[in-house]
Design an enzyme around this catalytic site. Structure first.
Site, PDB file in Angstrom:
ATOM      1  N   CYS A  48       0.869  -1.180   0.000  1.00 30.85           N
ATOM      2  CA  CYS A  48       0.000   0.000   0.000  1.00 30.85           C
ATOM      3  C   CYS A  48       0.907   1.231   0.000  1.00 30.85           C
ATOM      4  CB  CYS A  48      -0.880  -0.045   1.246  1.00 30.85           C
ATOM      5  SG  CYS A  48      -1.741   1.478   1.633  1.00 30.85           S
ATOM      6  N   HIS A  49       0.367   2.370  -0.447  1.00 28.52           N
ATOM      7  CA  HIS A  49       1.167   3.597  -0.495  1.00 28.52           C
ATOM      8  C   HIS A  49       1.775   3.970   0.846  1.00 28.52           C
ATOM      9  CE1 HIS A  49      -0.057   5.291  -4.521  1.00 28.52           C
ATOM     10  NE2 HIS A  49       1.236   5.340  -4.454  1.00 28.52           N
ATOM     11  N   THR A  50       1.054   3.697   1.914  1.00 32.67           N
ATOM     12  CA  THR A  50       1.545   4.084   3.247  1.00 32.67           C
ATOM     13  C   THR A  50       2.877   3.399   3.560  1.00 32.67           C
ATOM     14  OG1 THR A  50      -0.770   4.223   3.827  1.00 32.67           O
ATOM     15  CG2 THR A  50       0.775   4.379   5.636  1.00 32.67           C
ATOM     16  N   HIS A  70       1.265  -3.891   5.928  1.00 32.65           N
ATOM     17  CA  HIS A  70       0.081  -3.839   6.801  1.00 32.65           C
ATOM     18  C   HIS A  70      -1.190  -4.322   6.105  1.00 32.65           C
ATOM     19  CE1 HIS A  70       0.058  -0.106   4.604  1.00 32.65           C
ATOM     20  NE2 HIS A  70      -1.240  -0.012   4.849  1.00 32.65           N
ATOM     21  N   GLU A  71      -1.111  -4.654   4.806  1.00 30.92           N
ATOM     22  CA  GLU A  71      -2.286  -5.265   4.163  1.00 30.92           C
ATOM     23  C   GLU A  71      -1.944  -6.728   4.024  1.00 30.92           C
ATOM     24  OE1 GLU A  71      -4.145  -1.878   1.197  1.00 30.92           O
ATOM     25  OE2 GLU A  71      -3.808  -3.858   0.432  1.00 30.92           O
ATOM     26  N   CYS A 100     -10.200  -2.051  20.689  1.00 34.19           N
ATOM     27  CA  CYS A 100      -9.972  -2.701  21.992  1.00 34.19           C
ATOM     28  C   CYS A 100     -11.287  -3.170  22.593  1.00 34.19           C
ATOM     29  CB  CYS A 100      -9.239  -1.754  22.943  1.00 34.19           C
ATOM     30  SG  CYS A 100     -10.287  -0.425  23.615  1.00 34.19           S
ATOM     31  N   CYS A 103     -12.720   1.134  25.124  1.00 35.23           N
ATOM     32  CA  CYS A 103     -12.566   2.590  25.297  1.00 35.23           C
ATOM     33  C   CYS A 103     -13.849   3.303  24.856  1.00 35.23           C
ATOM     34  CB  CYS A 103     -11.363   3.087  24.493  1.00 35.23           C
ATOM     35  SG  CYS A 103     -11.631   3.050  22.705  1.00 35.23           S
ATOM     36  N   CYS A 106     -14.550   2.782  21.105  1.00 31.19           N
ATOM     37  CA  CYS A 106     -15.032   1.434  20.764  1.00 31.19           C
ATOM     38  C   CYS A 106     -16.459   1.226  21.260  1.00 31.19           C
ATOM     39  CB  CYS A 106     -14.090   0.376  21.335  1.00 31.19           C
ATOM     40  SG  CYS A 106     -12.519   0.312  20.445  1.00 31.19           S
ATOM     41  N   CYS A 114     -10.310   3.916  17.990  1.00 28.26           N
ATOM     42  CA  CYS A 114      -9.952   3.323  19.283  1.00 28.26           C
ATOM     43  C   CYS A 114      -8.817   4.109  19.971  1.00 28.26           C
ATOM     44  CB  CYS A 114      -9.515   1.881  19.049  1.00 28.26           C
ATOM     45  SG  CYS A 114      -8.899   1.056  20.524  1.00 28.26           S
ATOM     46  N   ARG A 118      -5.415   2.993  18.060  1.00 29.62           N
ATOM     47  CA  ARG A 118      -5.453   3.858  16.868  1.00 29.62           C
ATOM     48  C   ARG A 118      -4.058   3.903  16.233  1.00 29.62           C
ATOM     49  NH1 ARG A 118      -7.464   9.865  18.028  1.00 29.62           N
ATOM     50  NH2 ARG A 118      -9.084   8.664  19.068  1.00 29.62           N
ATOM     51  N   CYS A 178      -6.757  -2.644   4.383  1.00 34.40           N
ATOM     52  CA  CYS A 178      -6.479  -1.190   4.435  1.00 34.40           C
ATOM     53  C   CYS A 178      -7.218  -0.413   3.358  1.00 34.40           C
ATOM     54  CB  CYS A 178      -4.981  -0.923   4.402  1.00 34.40           C
ATOM     55  SG  CYS A 178      -4.585   0.818   4.305  1.00 34.40           S
ATOM     56  N   ARG A 373      -2.963  -2.844  -6.771  1.00 31.96           N
ATOM     57  CA  ARG A 373      -2.469  -3.671  -5.681  1.00 31.96           C
ATOM     58  C   ARG A 373      -1.590  -4.777  -6.253  1.00 31.96           C
ATOM     59  NH1 ARG A 373      -2.912  -0.149  -2.965  1.00 31.96           N
ATOM     60  NH2 ARG A 373      -3.898   0.067  -0.930  1.00 31.96           N
TER      61      ARG A 373
HETATM   62  P1  NAD Z   1      -2.879   7.157  -5.344  1.00 29.60           P
HETATM   63  O1  NAD Z   1      -1.669   8.034  -5.316  1.00 29.60           O
HETATM   64  O2  NAD Z   1      -2.779   5.820  -5.980  1.00 29.60           O
HETATM   65  O3  NAD Z   1      -4.072   7.915  -6.072  1.00 29.60           O
HETATM   66  C1  NAD Z   1      -4.286   9.278  -5.941  1.00 29.60           C
HETATM   67  C2  NAD Z   1      -4.783   9.827  -7.287  1.00 29.60           C
HETATM   68  O4  NAD Z   1      -5.136  11.200  -7.086  1.00 29.60           O
HETATM   69  C3  NAD Z   1      -3.748   9.800  -8.418  1.00 29.60           C
HETATM   70  O5  NAD Z   1      -4.271   9.111  -9.545  1.00 29.60           O
HETATM   71  C4  NAD Z   1      -3.484  11.287  -8.710  1.00 29.60           C
HETATM   72  O6  NAD Z   1      -3.234  11.522 -10.088  1.00 29.60           O
HETATM   73  C5  NAD Z   1      -4.781  11.923  -8.255  1.00 29.60           C
HETATM   74  N1  NAD Z   1      -4.678  13.337  -7.899  1.00 29.60           N
HETATM   75  C6  NAD Z   1      -3.708  13.965  -7.186  1.00 29.60           C
HETATM   76  N2  NAD Z   1      -3.988  15.277  -7.051  1.00 29.60           N
HETATM   77  C7  NAD Z   1      -5.161  15.483  -7.666  1.00 29.60           C
HETATM   78  C8  NAD Z   1      -5.978  16.632  -7.873  1.00 29.60           C
HETATM   79  N3  NAD Z   1      -5.628  17.845  -7.393  1.00 29.60           N
HETATM   80  N4  NAD Z   1      -7.127  16.483  -8.556  1.00 29.60           N
HETATM   81  C9  NAD Z   1      -7.493  15.285  -9.055  1.00 29.60           C
HETATM   82  N5  NAD Z   1      -6.762  14.161  -8.901  1.00 29.60           N
HETATM   83  C10 NAD Z   1      -5.611  14.264  -8.221  1.00 29.60           C
HETATM   84  O7  NAD Z   1      -3.355   7.064  -3.806  1.00 29.60           O
HETATM   85  P2  NAD Z   1      -4.289   5.991  -3.052  1.00 29.60           P
HETATM   86  O8  NAD Z   1      -3.462   4.860  -2.560  1.00 29.60           O
HETATM   87  O9  NAD Z   1      -5.495   5.696  -3.852  1.00 29.60           O
HETATM   88  O10 NAD Z   1      -4.695   6.854  -1.754  1.00 29.60           O
HETATM   89  C11 NAD Z   1      -5.459   8.023  -1.892  1.00 29.60           C
HETATM   90  C12 NAD Z   1      -5.419   8.866  -0.606  1.00 29.60           C
HETATM   91  O11 NAD Z   1      -6.078   8.188   0.458  1.00 29.60           O
HETATM   92  C13 NAD Z   1      -3.997   9.148  -0.096  1.00 29.60           C
HETATM   93  O12 NAD Z   1      -3.932  10.501   0.335  1.00 29.60           O
HETATM   94  C14 NAD Z   1      -3.871   8.226   1.088  1.00 29.60           C
HETATM   95  O13 NAD Z   1      -2.932   8.699   2.042  1.00 29.60           O
HETATM   96  C15 NAD Z   1      -5.286   8.284   1.632  1.00 29.60           C
HETATM   97  N6  NAD Z   1      -5.689   7.216   2.581  1.00 29.60           N
HETATM   98  C16 NAD Z   1      -6.528   7.600   3.604  1.00 29.60           C
HETATM   99  C17 NAD Z   1      -6.989   6.688   4.528  1.00 29.60           C
HETATM  100  C18 NAD Z   1      -7.962   7.104   5.604  1.00 29.60           C
HETATM  101  O14 NAD Z   1      -8.250   6.301   6.497  1.00 29.60           O
HETATM  102  N7  NAD Z   1      -8.522   8.328   5.567  1.00 29.60           N
HETATM  103  C19 NAD Z   1      -6.557   5.338   4.419  1.00 29.60           C
HETATM  104  C20 NAD Z   1      -5.712   4.953   3.339  1.00 29.60           C
HETATM  105  C21 NAD Z   1      -5.293   5.917   2.433  1.00 29.60           C
HETATM  106 ZN    ZN Z   2     -10.778   1.100  21.825  1.00 27.69          ZN
END
Ligand code: NAD
Ligand code: ZN
Length: 380
Positions: A48-50, A70-71, A100, A103, A106, A114, A118, A178, A373
């Protein structure tokens, strides 16, 4: 009882010794689980990106040497003291955040944040004793978000483990731990588009396409994909995205383009880019009177959200979500069942596959923007 119970296990793991340097397959020692911990045999993991952000460690606290990942999906090998909900042999998904069950979060039906478990990206050790369960020649190798699944065995807090249907194919449902659940839940649990509605998805990466999958499941009639990268559009068609907008093709704000396309604004919008301007556009493009926008992307540290308050007075709603509002232990087994009942498709997210020895290739695919993926088989 397995002969490994209570003993240190030696196994293969992909270790990140330094930021941005290829991972190295090493033999690591994995200590037995302590109180409220379980040791898992990981069969499949995905990138994953993270993982990539924290491996690059640009702007984040560098914690090395570390085992990322983590996935994933796996099987419980052994359990620590006090663990009653899991037993060896259970099929599970480890999760970077936890539940958990004790809390205030939860206990609230409205939250999945959590207090105890978290996500904490700076912590490289277990909560129980502040130590790592991984070592090489007695030297600690640090954990990542409590999961560290780029290892054949890992130790995880019981609150970060979802027990799932043993009939579910682990090489598919692993991606639910994830990004896919995040996008799916952002639509189904937070945006909640009514049947027949229009939904704009900003960002067509894995998270955005999972949000689109949610819109398809909810019965949206129009799913408008917004991305700056037109290479994302052909793939997004497979996810039921009906219209495409590249903001670069217009000399007016994308929210105006969307308003013109939809007779005043979309019913729902989901931002999955992490870009602050996309977040603002995603809010301002929803219809007055009922429109709801959901922020999913993780912004930069110094970003600030700016919009005219009149946008709220005219009955637009802005929401945000963490992990699609799913409670990991309670809700993930239900999402797995959605896949088992063929309501949710996962195959189309899995674009690449490698063995553990080739794990660095999965980083290359993601960095080149080729993969949604890439799954990593631990036994290959
Ligand atoms: P990714 O980089 O694969 O996809 C992001 C897409 O957004 C890309 O295709 C990019 O071209 C496009 N983009 C960037 N700026 C843009 C703009 N201004 N306008 C239009 N499109 C634009 O990323 P991903 O893996 O799909 O993750 C997306 C986001 O979700 C990330 O910021 C990630 O950190 C976040 N995320 C959040 C949570 C949460 O719990 N809130 C969990 C996982 C990931
Ligand atoms: Zn909890």
């Amino acid at each position: 009882m397995s002969i490994t119970v209570g003993k240190v296990i030696r196994c293969k793991a992909a270790v990140a010794w330094e930021a941005g340097k290829p991972l190295v397959i090493e033999e690591v020692e994995v200590a037995p689980p302590q109180a409220m911990e379980v040791r898992l045999k990981i069969l499949i993991t995905a990138l994953c990106h993270t993982d990539v952000y924290f491996w690059e460690a640009k702007g984040q606290t560098p914690v090395f040497p570390r085992i990322f990942g983590h996935e994933a999906a796996g099987i419980v090998e052994s359990i620590g003291e006090g663990v009653t909900e899991l037993k060896p042999g259970d099929h599970v998904l480890p999760v970077f955040t936890g539940e958990c069950k004790d809390c205030q979060h939860c206990k609230s039906e409205e939250s999945n944040m959590c207090d105890l478990l978290r996500i904490n990206t700076d912590r490289g050790v277990m909560l129980n004793d502040g130590k790592s369960r991984f070592s090489i020649n007695g030297k600690p190798i640090y954990h990542f978000v409590g999961t560290s699944t780029f290892s054949e065995y890992t130790v995880v807090h019981v609150g970060c483990v979802a027990k799932i249907n043993p009939a579910a194919p682990l090489d598919k449902v692993c991606i639910l731990s994830c990004g896919i659940s995040t996008g799916l839940g952002a639509t189904l649990n937070v945006a909640k588009p009514p049947k027949g509605s229009s939904v704009a998805i900003f960002g067509l990466g894995a998270v955005g396409l999972a949000a689109a999958e949610g819109a398809r499941i909810a019965g949206a009639s129009r799913i408008i994909g917004v991305d700056l990268n037109p290479k994302r559009f052909p793939q997004a068609k497979k996810f039921g995205v009906t219209d495409f907008v590249n903001p670069k093709d217009y000399d007016k704000p994308v929210q105006e383009v969307l308003a013109e396309m939809t007779g005043g604004g979309v019913d729902r919008s989901i931002e999955c880019t992490g870009n602050i301007n996309a977040m603002i556009s995603a809010f301002e493009c929803v219809h007055d009177g009922w429109g709801v926008a959901v922020v999913v992307g993780v912004p930069n540290k110094d970003d600030a959200f700016k919009t005219h308050p009149m946008n709220f007075l005219s009955e637009r709603t802005l929401k945000g979500t963490f992990f699609g509002n799913y409670k990991p232990r309670t809700d993930l087994p239900i999402v797995v069942e959605m896949y088992m009942k063929k309501e949710l498709e996962l195959e189309k997210f899995i674009t690449h596959e490698v063995g553990l020895s080739e794990i660095n290739k999965s980083f290359e695919y993601m960095l080149r923007g080729e993969s949604l993926r890439c799954i990593i088989r631990m036994d290959a």
